[in-house]
Design an enzyme around this catalytic site. Structure first.
Site, PDB file in Angstrom:
ATOM      1  N   LYS A  47       0.849  -1.208   0.000  1.00  0.00           N
ATOM      2  CA  LYS A  47       0.000   0.000   0.000  1.00  0.00           C
ATOM      3  C   LYS A  47       0.879   1.250   0.000  1.00  0.00           C
ATOM      4  CE  LYS A  47      -0.297  -0.215   5.052  1.00  0.00           C
ATOM      5  NZ  LYS A  47      -1.111  -0.738   6.163  1.00  0.00           N
TER       6      LYS A  47
ATOM      7  N   TYR B 100      15.622  29.827  10.028  1.00  0.00           N
ATOM      8  CA  TYR B 100      14.371  30.428  10.518  1.00  0.00           C
ATOM      9  C   TYR B 100      14.312  30.373  12.035  1.00  0.00           C
ATOM     10  CZ  TYR B 100      12.166  30.501   5.910  1.00  0.00           C
ATOM     11  OH  TYR B 100      11.835  30.754   4.604  1.00  0.00           O
TER      12      TYR B 100
ATOM     13  N   ARG C 237     -10.405  -0.555  15.548  1.00  0.00           N
ATOM     14  CA  ARG C 237     -10.288   0.308  14.370  1.00  0.00           C
ATOM     15  C   ARG C 237     -11.306  -0.260  13.400  1.00  0.00           C
ATOM     16  NH1 ARG C 237      -4.587   1.087  11.229  1.00  0.00           N
ATOM     17  NH2 ARG C 237      -5.060  -1.050  10.659  1.00  0.00           N
TER      18      ARG C 237
HETATM   19  C1  LIG Z   1      -0.360  -1.763   6.832  1.00  0.00           C
HETATM   20  C2  LIG Z   1      -0.945  -3.033   7.271  1.00  0.00           C
HETATM   21  C3  LIG Z   1      -0.144  -4.183   7.432  1.00  0.00           C
HETATM   22  C4  LIG Z   1       1.355  -4.154   7.326  1.00  0.00           C
HETATM   23  O1  LIG Z   1       1.880  -3.730   8.559  1.00  0.00           O
HETATM   24  P1  LIG Z   1       3.440  -3.607   8.838  1.00  0.00           P
HETATM   25  O2  LIG Z   1       3.501  -3.226  10.261  1.00  0.00           O
HETATM   26  O3  LIG Z   1       3.943  -2.531   7.936  1.00  0.00           O
HETATM   27  O4  LIG Z   1       4.067  -4.915   8.546  1.00  0.00           O
HETATM   28  C5  LIG Z   1      -0.774  -5.379   7.709  1.00  0.00           C
HETATM   29  N1  LIG Z   1      -2.121  -5.438   7.878  1.00  0.00           N
HETATM   30  C6  LIG Z   1      -2.907  -4.347   7.780  1.00  0.00           C
HETATM   31  C7  LIG Z   1      -4.375  -4.482   7.990  1.00  0.00           C
HETATM   32  C8  LIG Z   1      -2.348  -3.101   7.483  1.00  0.00           C
HETATM   33  O5  LIG Z   1      -3.133  -2.029   7.397  1.00  0.00           O
END
Ligand SMILES: *Cc1c(COP(=O)(O)O)cnc(C)c1O
EC number: 5.1.1.1
Length: 370
Positions: free
Chosen positions: A38, A263, A137
């Protein structure tokens, strides 16, 4: 001509492949190793990363959105399973089914809709179902999961490929939440499987793999560890680093008397120091909170970031270099084997995931294949 003037981001596909194989070897017998790609493979480029993982034997890919899934289908063809982790958009069910994408559904209503809409169009409708084992979640609540188990008609008509759940505290191996979620998921899985024996179970993200074989089930879903983030914070990282980021220097300057830098005039450069202003700032994903805390790397030395990070530039104190090194210096690395995403995250008050997914788009990207 390659244009490195905006910075050079090197992404090592061989290291990503090695990390995938390493994780695969850690899994229990019979567990398949999927890959989460993703957010453009955590910022590293899905179109490069996914085929690399495919060549290592990966056939289960997880993306966040339908658009990502469609793009991935175009890259990898029909030989892979593509799971969308955030379900299917209302009204986009048919497009999703036609692309052969597997949505993760997290309410009964979504599941009923999906089954009904696809049946009416005579499309096969594989899906994944997510249950909430304690993260609060996404996912079916305990009550909704009970209703699903009792709705035999829905269970018979739905083509559920995977039951999944996500761990809230996998990167803290001693956290009691892990065991709690494991039990809750295991029980749910057993009950669903007694009614639908084909359903596969998936719980572990990267860190979940390191909690032990009990957590592995049928399919693991690592993301961050593939890209070099330490899956077990506080212990030596067993994953290979996958990125190096080099910033070109656009000005070197000698500071003759003590004087503030950048800055807000938040930090002073000592009289007699040398500074280097490098191209690359927070608009390029160099997280601003690192200002005055983070560091770069050149000529075998760490060089502190001095003052606030600007939108397009970052200033380093290079006084520690020899005259010769300083004169020949053309760039400073801010991510590499000596300066990992986890270390940078610590300076920036965040996690390696954010360092990677923030990586900017002005850099020249070089993919290293072996
Ligand atoms: C992003 C995600 C993962 C991968 O998690 P990592 O900690 O990056 O290995 C696995 N499952 C779900 C549902 C996620 O949203």
């Amino acid at each position: 001509m390659n244009d490195f003037r905006e910075g050079l981001l090197s992404i090592n596909l061989q290291s990503i492949a090695d990390n995938y194989l390493d994780l695969t070897r850690r899994l229990a017998d019979g567990t398949r190793c999927g890959a989460v790609v993703k957010a453009d493979a955590y910022g590293l480029g899905m179109t490069q990363v996914a085929p690399t993982l495919f060549r290592q034997g990966c056939r289960d890919f997880f993306v966040a959105t339908q658009a990502e899934g469609e793009r991935l289908r175009g890259e990898l063809g029909d030989d892979v399973r593509i799971v969308i982790l955030t379900g299917v958009r209302n009204g986009a069910e048919l497009e999703c089914a036609r692309a052969g994408l597997i949505p993760t559904l997290f309410t009964l209503e979504q599941l009923r809709n999906w089954v009904e809409i696809c049946a009416r169009a005579e499309l096969s409708a594989p899906c994944a179902v997510k249950m909430d084992s304690g993260m609060t979640r996404l996912g079916l609540s305990e009550e909704e999961f009970e209703l699903l188990l009792r709705d035999r008609q829905l269970l018979n008509s739905a083509d559920i490929h995977i039951l999944l759940s996500h761990l809230a505290c996998a990167d803290e191996p001693l956290h009691p939440q892990n065991d709690y979620q494991l039990r809750s998921f295991k029980e749910a899985g057993e009950r669903l499987r007694s009614l639908c024996p084909e359903v596969q179970l998936s719980l572990a993200n990267s860190s979940g793999i390191f909690l032990g074989e009990d957590y592995h089930f049928d399919i693991a879903r690592p993301g961050s560890a593939l890209y070099g983030v330490n899956p077990v914070p506080g212990t030596p990282n067993l994953m290979r680093p996958t990125v190096a980021l080099s910033l070109p220097i656009v000005q070197k300057r000698f500071v003759s008397r003590e004087q503030s830098v950048g800055y807000g005039a938040t930090q002073q450069a000592a009289a007699g120091s040398w500074l280097a202003v490098a191209r690359g700032g927070y608009a390029d994903g160099i997280i601003r909170a690192q200002g005055g805390r983070g560091r770069g790397w050149a000529c075998g030395r760490y060089l502190p970031i001095i003052g606030r990070i600007s939108m397009d530039s970052t200033t380093f104190d290079i006084s520690a270099l020899s005259d010769q090194d300083r004169e020949s210096l053309q760039s400073i690395e801010i991510l590499n084997k000596e300066l990992t995403v986890d270390e940078v995250a610590e300076y920036a008050g965040t996690i390696g995931y954010e360092v990677l997914t923030s990586l900017g788009h002005r850099y020249f990207r070089r993919y290293i294949k072996s």
